[in-house]
Design a protein around this motif. Structure first.
Motif, mmCIF file in Angstrom:
data_model
loop_
_atom_site.group_PDB
_atom_site.id
_atom_site.type_symbol
_atom_site.label_atom_id
_atom_site.label_comp_id
_atom_site.label_asym_id
_atom_site.label_seq_id
_atom_site.Cartn_x
_atom_site.Cartn_y
_atom_site.Cartn_z
ATOM 1 N N ASN A 1 -0.222 -2.467 7.063
ATOM 2 C CA ASN A 1 -0.215 -1.020 6.868
ATOM 3 C C ASN A 1 -1.201 -0.374 7.832
ATOM 4 O O ASN A 1 -2.322 -0.873 8.015
ATOM 5 C CB ASN A 1 -0.628 -0.669 5.436
ATOM 6 N N GLN B 1 4.125 1.166 7.634
ATOM 7 C CA GLN B 1 4.035 -0.114 6.930
ATOM 8 C C GLN B 1 5.159 -1.035 7.388
ATOM 9 O O GLN B 1 6.302 -0.620 7.512
ATOM 10 C CB GLN B 1 4.133 0.092 5.416
ATOM 11 N N TYR C 1 1.395 7.466 8.538
ATOM 12 C CA TYR C 1 1.330 6.202 7.797
ATOM 13 C C TYR C 1 2.490 5.322 8.245
ATOM 14 O O TYR C 1 3.625 5.795 8.386
ATOM 15 C CB TYR C 1 1.445 6.433 6.294
ATOM 16 N N GLU D 1 0.793 -1.223 0.000
ATOM 17 C CA GLU D 1 0.000 0.000 0.000
ATOM 18 C C GLU D 1 0.830 1.280 0.000
ATOM 19 O O GLU D 1 0.537 2.216 -0.761
ATOM 20 C CB GLU D 1 -0.935 -0.003 1.217
ATOM 21 N N PHE D 2 1.870 1.353 0.808
ATOM 22 C CA PHE D 2 2.622 2.601 0.903
ATOM 23 C C PHE D 2 3.307 2.936 -0.413
ATOM 24 O O PHE D 2 3.116 4.018 -0.970
ATOM 25 C CB PHE D 2 3.646 2.521 2.035
#
Length: 313
Positions: free
Chosen positions: A242, A220, A218, A78-79
Motif C-alpha cells: 500500500n 494498493q 492511495y 489497508e485500503f
C-alpha cells in the motif's frame, strides 16, 4: 446478533437485516435509513438477463478481496479496511450475457464528515446538496473459468466541485489446483478519501490538530495464491503493498508504504457446514520516508481458529 427476514423467488428476492446489538439513533436525513439496518434490498432478475436492485446493501465495486465473503477474508488489507461507505443506499441495474455481467450503480455517499466540525475543512470545501457516487463494473468469466475479472470505476462526489476517482481491478487465474488473484486499487482526488494522510500529517505536526490534507493518492496491490491439494485442504499466501501520498507537502510525497502478509493452512472438518480449522499468520510493516516525524511500525500475529457459517434453516 442479527434479525434477517427474507423472501426468495425464481425472479428475485426481498429481505433486510437488523443489527440487534445497536441502538436506534434515528433516521438519517441524507438517505432515509438508519444505522441499525445494515442490509435491506429488493432484487429482480428477468429471464432475458436484465437485473435491477434497490435498497441498502454493499456497493458494487471491483477487486476479489472486496468480493470475498468477509467471514473468510481473515484480514482486509489497508485500503479496504479503511474504505468508507462500503454499505449504502443504492440503485443498481445490470445485464447478464453469456459469462459476463455489466452493472451501473448510483449510491449515496456519506463523505467528508470533517465538514461538520473542522473549520479548516469548511474553509476548503463547500458541502454538496447531493453526495452521490456512480460506478460501472464488469464481472467477466472466460475460457471455462480459467480467467475471471471484477473491474470497476467509481466517481464519487465529496463536496461541491470536488470528486474522487476510485479504480478497483481484480483479475483471477485458475490453473488446476492453483488459484492466482491479483488486485489493484487506486483512489485519486482533492479530498482525503481514506483519511490516513490527514491523520499522519496531524501526528507529524504538519497541520493543526483539526487541519486537513488535500490532493491525496492511495494505491494498493494485492497478490493471493492458493493451493488445494485435496477437497478438504487449502493453503494460501496473500501479499499486499500500500502506498499513500499528497502533493500538499513535500514531506508527504510518497511518504508511506505498508507491507502486509497473510499465510494460512485450513482443513475442512465438515464441508456441508463450511466448517474449517484455520492456522494463520498475519504481519504488517509500515515504513515512512526520512524527513517526516513518524516512526516505523511492525505488527505480527498467529491465529488458530474455527471458521464456520451456521445454517439454521
Amino acid at each position: 446478533s442479527y434479525f434477517r427476514p427474507e423472501l426468495v423467488g425464481d425472479l428475485g428476492n426481498w429481505g433486510y437485516r437488523i443489527r440487534l446489538n445497536l441502538r436506534n439513533e434515528g433516521i438519517r436525513e441524507s438517505d432515509g435509513s438508519t444505522d441499525i439496518i445494515d442490509y435491506g434490498k429488493i432484487y429482480y432478475k428477468s429471464p432475458n438477463g436484465l437485473r435491477f436492485s434497490f435498497g441498502k446493501s454493499p456497493i458494487n465495486v471491483g477487486s476479489f478481496e472486496n468480493d470475498w465473503d468477509p467471514l473468510y477474508v481473515l484480514h482486509f488489507y489497508e485500503f479496504l479496511d479503511n474504505m468508507p461507505d462500503v454499505v449504502n443506499t443504492n440503485v443498481t441495474m445490470g445485464y447478464q450475457f453469456q459469462n459476463h455481467r455489466l452493472t451501473v450503480e448510483a449510491a449515496n455517499s456519506h463523505t467528508l464528515p470533517m465538514l461538520a466540525d473542522s473549520p479548516a475543512a469548511q474553509a476548503v470545501f463547500t458541502p454538496s446538496g447531493h453526495h452521490l457516487q456512480y460506478s460501472l463494473s464488469w464481472y467477466g468469466n472466460m475460457f471455462d473459468d480459467i480467467l475471471r475479472t471484477i473491474w470497476s470505476y467509481t466517481l464519487r462526489n465529496e463536496a461541491e466541485g470536488c470528486n474522487t476517482s476510485v479504480i478497483m481491478l481484480g483479475t483471477g487465474l485458475t490453473l488446476g489446483k492453483f488459484d492466482l488473484l491479483l488486485d489493484y486499487i487506486g483512489a485519486f482526488g482533492k479530498a482525503d478519501y481514506l483519511g490516513l494522510v490527514t491523520s499522519d500529517a496531524r501526528a507529524a505536526g504538519l497541520t493543526s490538530p483539526d487541519g486537513i490534507v488535500t490532493n491525496t493518492r492511495y494505491q494498493q496491490w494485492v497478490a493471493d495464491i492458493s493451493y488445494r491439494p485435496t477437497e478438504r485442504w487449502v493453503m494460501f499466501v496473500k501479499l499486499g503493498l500500500n502506498g499513500s501520498s499528497s502533493s500538499d507537502y513535500e514531506q508527504l510525497r510518497n511518504y508511506r508504504k505498508t507491507y502486509e502478509c497473510t499465510t494460512a493452512v485450513q482443513y475442512f472438518l465438515d464441508k456441508s457446514q463450511d466448517l474449517r480449522l484455520s492456522l494463520s499468520y498475519y504481519g504488517r510493516s509500515t515504513k515512512y520516508k526520512e524527513g517526516i516525524n513518524l516512526m516505523d511500525s511492525n505488527y505480527n500475529r498467529i491465529e488458530l481458529s474455527f471458521v464456520c457459517r451456521l445454517k439454521l434453516f
